[in-house]
Design an enzyme around this catalytic site. Sequence first.
Site, short mmCIF file in Angstrom:
data_model
loop_
_atom_site.label_atom_id
_atom_site.label_comp_id
_atom_site.label_asym_id
_atom_site.label_seq_id
_atom_site.Cartn_x
_atom_site.Cartn_y
_atom_site.Cartn_z
N GLU A 18 0.86 -1.20 0.00
CA GLU A 18 0.00 0.00 0.00
C GLU A 18 0.89 1.24 0.00
O GLU A 18 2.10 1.18 0.19
CB GLU A 18 -0.89 0.04 1.25
CG GLU A 18 -2.06 -0.93 1.26
CD GLU A 18 -3.27 -0.38 0.50
OE1 GLU A 18 -3.15 0.69 -0.12
OE2 GLU A 18 -4.32 -1.05 0.53
N ASN A 152 -10.21 5.20 1.82
CA ASN A 152 -8.90 5.23 1.17
C ASN A 152 -8.67 6.58 0.52
O ASN A 152 -9.59 7.33 0.26
CB ASN A 152 -8.79 4.11 0.14
CG ASN A 152 -8.32 2.81 0.76
OD1 ASN A 152 -7.20 2.70 1.22
ND2 ASN A 152 -9.20 1.81 0.78
N ASP A 202 -9.26 2.22 -4.38
CA ASP A 202 -8.30 2.09 -3.28
C ASP A 202 -7.40 3.32 -3.29
O ASP A 202 -7.90 4.45 -3.32
CB ASP A 202 -7.52 0.78 -3.43
CG ASP A 202 -6.95 0.26 -2.11
OD1 ASP A 202 -6.52 1.08 -1.28
OD2 ASP A 202 -6.91 -0.96 -1.92
#
Length: 291
Positions: A18, A152, A202
């Site tokens: 991430e 997100n 995301d």
Amino acid sequence: MDAAHWQPCSPERHQLGEGARWYEGRLYFVDLLRGVLHSWAPGAGPGGPRCEAEPGVPLGAVAPVAGRPGEWIAAAGPGVALLRPGGEPRWLARPEEGAPRPMRMNDAACDPRGRFWATSMAADATPGAGSLHRVDRDGSPHRVLTGLTVPNGPAFDGAGTTMYLADSARGLIASHAVDPDSGQLGPARPFVRLGPDEGRPDGMTVDDRGFLWVALWGAGRVHCYDPAGGLRESVAVPTPHVSSVAFGGGRMYVTTALHRLAEPDRLAGAVLARPSRVTAPPVARYRPQPR
């Protein structure tokens, strides 16, 4: 665009990559559930990514701290901390400590004025349990939005007057006006809503044109939207769980995940790169006020 041009940056595969950030010639990213901040430099040879920090708690995303080389502000565990290589986290706030259900921080970014914005969510993704938090330059924390599920982003335009925030579980990206002086948010405006077969929004970033690039978890794609919400480009990625996107050094980078794949393909969990002419502003830094 086909997916053939992507190449893994190294042999390593990450459980939940991430938070990709291009900073001073290196790509920084986290393995969220393992709680590790990595960095990788193009041309570094066959070695894998370098471990920059390992605070001992889940690590959602980081931003560099202005004037303090090697120091990072991080959405970590139950709150926001300052990290240095080999050191213990120095906590600025732990707003989710002691919550009625287990919580963790999820994603984060700085705005152009140097404030740090971080999202939180329930560990089991309980609907509506998540929040958006802001840490001002004086270190004071503020819970500024509630009722989120898997938040997100956030991502900011170059002027810092628009914030984009995704709620992945709902397939929704919203935009908010931001007062650049105070950090006050305006109401949410629907920006893009994705159907169930389009993946879940995301990690996101804004390029130098003001276009929003969105990693689509579960879909193996990155979408690019203009400021009116129009889809301008769709880039295929050769593994389904795409989690964040960044630009730097003539490349487009994405992080991906092994997480929740029953039969992972050979590139699941890789950090991938491909040539790109897209450019983006330098990553925004946290700018603490002088003491």
